[in-house]
Design a protein around this motif. Sequence first.
Motif, PDB file in Angstrom:
ATOM      1  N   ASN A  95     -31.195  12.794  36.551  1.00 63.10           N
ATOM      2  CA  ASN A  95     -32.031  13.168  37.813  1.00 63.10           C
ATOM      3  C   ASN A  95     -33.370  12.229  37.426  1.00 63.10           C
ATOM      4  OD1 ASN A  95     -30.276  15.189  38.470  1.00 63.10           O
ATOM      5  ND2 ASN A  95     -31.249  16.725  37.535  1.00 63.10           N
ATOM      6  N   PHE A  96     -33.822  12.154  38.647  1.00 61.47           N
ATOM      7  CA  PHE A  96     -35.121  11.271  38.660  1.00 61.47           C
ATOM      8  C   PHE A  96     -36.179  12.221  39.490  1.00 61.47           C
ATOM      9  CE2 PHE A  96     -31.862   8.040  38.585  1.00 61.47           C
ATOM     10  CZ  PHE A  96     -32.404   7.053  37.500  1.00 61.47           C
ATOM     11  N   PRO A  97     -37.299  12.020  39.064  1.00 53.03           N
ATOM     12  CA  PRO A  97     -37.990  10.892  38.188  1.00 53.03           C
ATOM     13  C   PRO A  97     -37.636  11.193  36.746  1.00 53.03           C
ATOM     14  CG  PRO A  97     -39.741  12.185  38.622  1.00 53.03           C
ATOM     15  CD  PRO A  97     -38.488  12.812  39.514  1.00 53.03           C
ATOM     16  N   LEU A  98     -37.424  10.286  36.061  1.00 50.02           N
ATOM     17  CA  LEU A  98     -37.104  10.331  34.606  1.00 50.02           C
ATOM     18  C   LEU A  98     -38.403   9.913  33.849  1.00 50.02           C
ATOM     19  CD1 LEU A  98     -35.157  10.462  32.212  1.00 50.02           C
ATOM     20  CD2 LEU A  98     -34.631   7.786  32.283  1.00 50.02           C
ATOM     21  N   TYR A  99     -39.040  10.793  33.049  1.00 42.41           N
ATOM     22  CA  TYR A  99     -40.064  10.722  32.291  1.00 42.41           C
ATOM     23  C   TYR A  99     -39.765   9.990  31.028  1.00 42.41           C
ATOM     24  CZ  TYR A  99     -42.521  14.203  34.973  1.00 42.41           C
ATOM     25  OH  TYR A  99     -42.871  15.054  35.998  1.00 42.41           O
ATOM     26  N   LEU A 100     -40.573   8.821  31.103  1.00 45.51           N
ATOM     27  CA  LEU A 100     -40.100   8.046  29.644  1.00 45.51           C
ATOM     28  C   LEU A 100     -41.235   8.214  28.482  1.00 45.51           C
ATOM     29  CD1 LEU A 100     -40.086   4.740  31.812  1.00 45.51           C
ATOM     30  CD2 LEU A 100     -38.354   6.205  31.172  1.00 45.51           C
ATOM     31  N   THR A 101     -42.771   8.191  28.667  1.00 45.32           N
ATOM     32  CA  THR A 101     -43.401   8.522  27.426  1.00 45.32           C
ATOM     33  C   THR A 101     -44.759   8.914  27.907  1.00 45.32           C
ATOM     34  OG1 THR A 101     -44.234   7.469  25.481  1.00 45.32           O
ATOM     35  CG2 THR A 101     -44.294   6.270  27.496  1.00 45.32           C
ATOM     36  N   PRO A 118     -40.456   0.644  40.628  1.00 45.36           N
ATOM     37  CA  PRO A 118     -39.967   1.839  40.433  1.00 45.36           C
ATOM     38  C   PRO A 118     -40.736   2.658  39.366  1.00 45.36           C
ATOM     39  CG  PRO A 118     -38.998   0.155  39.082  1.00 45.36           C
ATOM     40  CD  PRO A 118     -40.021  -0.491  39.945  1.00 45.36           C
ATOM     41  N   PHE A 119     -41.900   2.275  38.886  1.00 42.41           N
ATOM     42  CA  PHE A 119     -42.543   3.003  37.820  1.00 42.41           C
ATOM     43  C   PHE A 119     -43.830   3.908  38.721  1.00 42.41           C
ATOM     44  CE2 PHE A 119     -40.749  -0.434  35.606  1.00 42.41           C
ATOM     45  CZ  PHE A 119     -39.799   0.241  34.774  1.00 42.41           C
ATOM     46  N   ALA A 120     -44.121   4.892  38.017  1.00 41.06           N
ATOM     47  CA  ALA A 120     -45.165   5.681  38.366  1.00 41.06           C
ATOM     48  C   ALA A 120     -45.873   6.576  37.284  1.00 41.06           C
ATOM     49  CB  ALA A 120     -44.954   6.627  39.660  1.00 41.06           C
ATOM     50  N   VAL A 121     -46.965   7.107  37.594  1.00 39.65           N
ATOM     51  CA  VAL A 121     -47.716   7.949  36.523  1.00 39.65           C
ATOM     52  C   VAL A 121     -47.884   9.123  37.146  1.00 39.65           C
ATOM     53  CG1 VAL A 121     -49.535   8.355  34.964  1.00 39.65           C
ATOM     54  CG2 VAL A 121     -48.731   5.924  35.433  1.00 39.65           C
ATOM     55  N   ASP A 122     -47.527  10.550  36.291  1.00 36.80           N
ATOM     56  CA  ASP A 122     -47.850  11.871  36.811  1.00 36.80           C
ATOM     57  C   ASP A 122     -49.331  12.188  36.327  1.00 36.80           C
ATOM     58  OD1 ASP A 122     -47.994  14.475  37.272  1.00 36.80           O
ATOM     59  OD2 ASP A 122     -46.499  15.079  35.662  1.00 36.80           O
ATOM     60  N   PRO A 123     -50.276  12.251  37.461  1.00 39.13           N
ATOM     61  CA  PRO A 123     -51.647  12.418  37.451  1.00 39.13           C
ATOM     62  C   PRO A 123     -51.774  13.903  36.457  1.00 39.13           C
ATOM     63  CG  PRO A 123     -50.788  13.063  39.866  1.00 39.13           C
ATOM     64  CD  PRO A 123     -49.735  12.450  38.945  1.00 39.13           C
ATOM     65  N   GLU A 124     -51.034  14.794  36.379  1.00 41.01           N
ATOM     66  CA  GLU A 124     -51.367  15.803  35.489  1.00 41.01           C
ATOM     67  C   GLU A 124     -50.937  15.944  34.290  1.00 41.01           C
ATOM     68  OE1 GLU A 124     -52.767  18.593  36.860  1.00 41.01           O
ATOM     69  OE2 GLU A 124     -52.616  17.925  39.024  1.00 41.01           O
ATOM     70  N   GLY A 144     -49.926  12.990  32.762  1.00 44.10           N
ATOM     71  CA  GLY A 144     -50.398  11.479  32.101  1.00 44.10           C
ATOM     72  C   GLY A 144     -49.023  10.877  31.560  1.00 44.10           C
ATOM     73  N   PHE A 145     -47.797  11.238  32.040  1.00 49.73           N
ATOM     74  CA  PHE A 145     -46.384  10.764  31.593  1.00 49.73           C
ATOM     75  C   PHE A 145     -46.289   9.321  32.604  1.00 49.73           C
ATOM     76  CE2 PHE A 145     -45.590  14.121  28.891  1.00 49.73           C
ATOM     77  CZ  PHE A 145     -44.685  13.785  27.836  1.00 49.73           C
ATOM     78  N   LEU A 146     -45.683   8.304  31.959  1.00 43.37           N
ATOM     79  CA  LEU A 146     -45.049   7.048  32.491  1.00 43.37           C
ATOM     80  C   LEU A 146     -43.542   7.622  32.868  1.00 43.37           C
ATOM     81  CD1 LEU A 146     -45.197   4.257  33.557  1.00 43.37           C
ATOM     82  CD2 LEU A 146     -44.462   3.693  31.212  1.00 43.37           C
ATOM     83  N   LEU A 147     -43.215   7.545  34.379  1.00 43.23           N
ATOM     84  CA  LEU A 147     -42.010   7.837  34.627  1.00 43.23           C
ATOM     85  C   LEU A 147     -41.291   6.672  35.793  1.00 43.23           C
ATOM     86  CD1 LEU A 147     -42.351   8.863  38.022  1.00 43.23           C
ATOM     87  CD2 LEU A 147     -43.339  10.793  36.802  1.00 43.23           C
ATOM     88  N   VAL A 148     -39.866   6.661  35.714  1.00 45.01           N
ATOM     89  CA  VAL A 148     -39.202   5.821  36.326  1.00 45.01           C
ATOM     90  C   VAL A 148     -38.566   6.610  37.576  1.00 45.01           C
ATOM     91  CG1 VAL A 148     -37.169   5.968  35.232  1.00 45.01           C
ATOM     92  CG2 VAL A 148     -37.620   4.028  36.668  1.00 45.01           C
TER      93      VAL A 148
END
Length: 728
Positions: free
Chosen positions: A36-42, A68-74, A76-80
């Motif tokens: 499933n996406f988004p996939l939390y990377l780090t 394809p990359f974004a940042v969760d503002p709440e 702070g995770f990098l996700l694809v």
Amino acid sequence: MVPACLWLLCLSVPQVLLKAQPAELYVEVPENYGGNFPLYLTKLPLHHEETEGQIVLLGDSGMVAEGPFAVDPESGFLLVTRALDREEQAEYRLQVTLETEDGRVLGGPQPVLVHVKDENDQASGHQTTATIDVSIVENTWVPLEPIHLAENLEVPYPHLIAQVHWSGGDVCYHLESQPPGPFDADTEGKLYVTRGLDRESQAEYLLQVWAQNTRGEDYAEPLELQVVVTDENDNAPVCPPRGPPISIPELSPPGTEITRLSAEDADAPGSPNAHIVYRLLIPEPEGRAFELDPTSGSMTLGAAPLQAGQNFLLQVLAVDLAGAEGGLSSTCEVAVLITDINDHAPEFTTSQIGPISLPEDTEPGTLVATLMATDADLEPAFRVMDFAIEAGDVERTFGLDWEPDTGHAQLWLRKNLSYEAAPSYKLVVVVRSVVDLVGPDPGPGSTATVTVLVERVVPPPKLDQESYEASVPVSTPAGSLLLTIQPSDPMSSPLRFSLVNDSESWLCIEEGSGEVHTARPLQGAQPGDTYTVLVEAQDADKPGLSASVTLKLHFLKAQPAPTLLPALVPAQHLCTPRQSHGVVISGASGNSDLASGQGPYSFALGPNPTVQRDWRLQALNDSHAYLTLALHWVEPQEHVVPVVVSHNDQMWQLLVRVVVCRCNVEGQCLRKVGRLKGMPTKLSAVGILVGTLAAIGFFLILIFTHLALSRKKDLDQPVDSVPLRAAV
């Protein structure tokens, strides 16, 4: 030898360089990821929670990344956001900064290298058939990278997750999972998951794969594959169990924390799936009585006032995904009880009591008044009261008794009262709470004023005798004075006398003087009988004070009328209008034969109604009486007053001559003087005066007539006949 400062410099330079340039963050993503996406990377090492900045993601060119990359503002995770293809692009270099809205950099830049891991997903473009002899010179049994699998993955099972390969032939694969899990391997080395995973049950698995021959012998050490189960939002927040009501004292200031809710979410900690926010539901009192911080779950008091004794059962909604749409929720309950504090001073139900009248002979120990006070507090301990007389009782004449928890205080008389010492009291009674008061000081309602008036006690009238007796002949005429009822103290208040049980109506009594007379002839009375009546004397100023005595009349045999002529008493004078003096009459005057012997004399006015109206006769002692005017005005002239005297069964009459006249200031009688001979009368004097005035008028008329005729004669003469007068 190298100086110590140089060593310090050498040690500090790398630290400065490290602090100035953050290390590149390396992240690896498998290509063509099927989860499933988004996939939390780090999680990015930028502390955005401590500042108000926003995380900005830049691509290789320094522009804002739109890939394809974004940042969760709440979190702070990098996700694809989608699957990556290594053949399309093997690496992505990103920069992440923490900036304010106006572009000022608060943290970073943080370089990030994203490596796309290769998968065997490409076939050769051209196919040919050839026989190749391959000699294996190196082992191809290499470790696998960790695999991330989403929990509750909705795909057909078994689902391929990886593949291992032993280069030699005649091989079979054996897989074991620690802890045991739903994994399997086929003859081609493909690894499968046979059913959906639950991260909350097991978040990671370690798979070991052996390459074996047909005899079960291992060709090499097993390969280890780490399977990480990624989180899905499949768990709703769990509220803590509702405990007993939380007690909050009334009048607590706004902002006072009541409790801090801490719902738990079994999803991955730190992920949006476990990010819980709170919202206050109904019922809630009007006026925002409670406030709830949606992030921390801190519940505090609002601005609306609350009253002691109120109970609230508040419902709070706990929602994950930071309250976003699709989040799971649970309803928590918080019971709140507003407890009482001693913020109300006791107050009297009545602030003014009285005036209460107490006779000065009231016995000590008498209940004077009961005071009642109330306390608006709910806690029984706060309603315990203490009473005291604060002012108005210096001599401690009064006292208070009370039960602390009843609110009733009784005011008692402790000492004797004295009208002369204190005709009135104004007692100031205060009521206080035994427990220290919280808040404003007691108001005027905590004070009551009791007014007590002391009444002077006047003793009932006292007469000069305890009982009266008189002997009366049955032939006594009407209007005869029998005796006089008198107070023992001549200076006492005036009395009003009356007869209570004069059944035969033989007697009458003067209301003001107390003289008892016969009201009518004593018809029916028999000699030797006794006639008893009750005389009541009332205080003229205070009718409630009275005394009574008995009057006994002993009837005597009628004596024959005396043959002697009435005795004349020498004339004396009295003044009119009435003055204080009178005429003293002696019982022995008149006929000495009748007046001889011992015993008292009895005096009475004659039966003539006019005499009884105009005159008053009062006994002075056993032998004398005192004659005065009964009316304020009696015609000035000589009066003959008949007085009947009784003595030793003898009766005679005295004729008292009294000259009533006008008197001067010295009490001397003024007499009329007759006209002297040779002196003119008033009429003759008036005639002489009128004749004199008439003569004067006649002479005046003659004079004025003569003057008028002379003037007329002068006017009739010619002008030249008037002699000239020389000017001087």
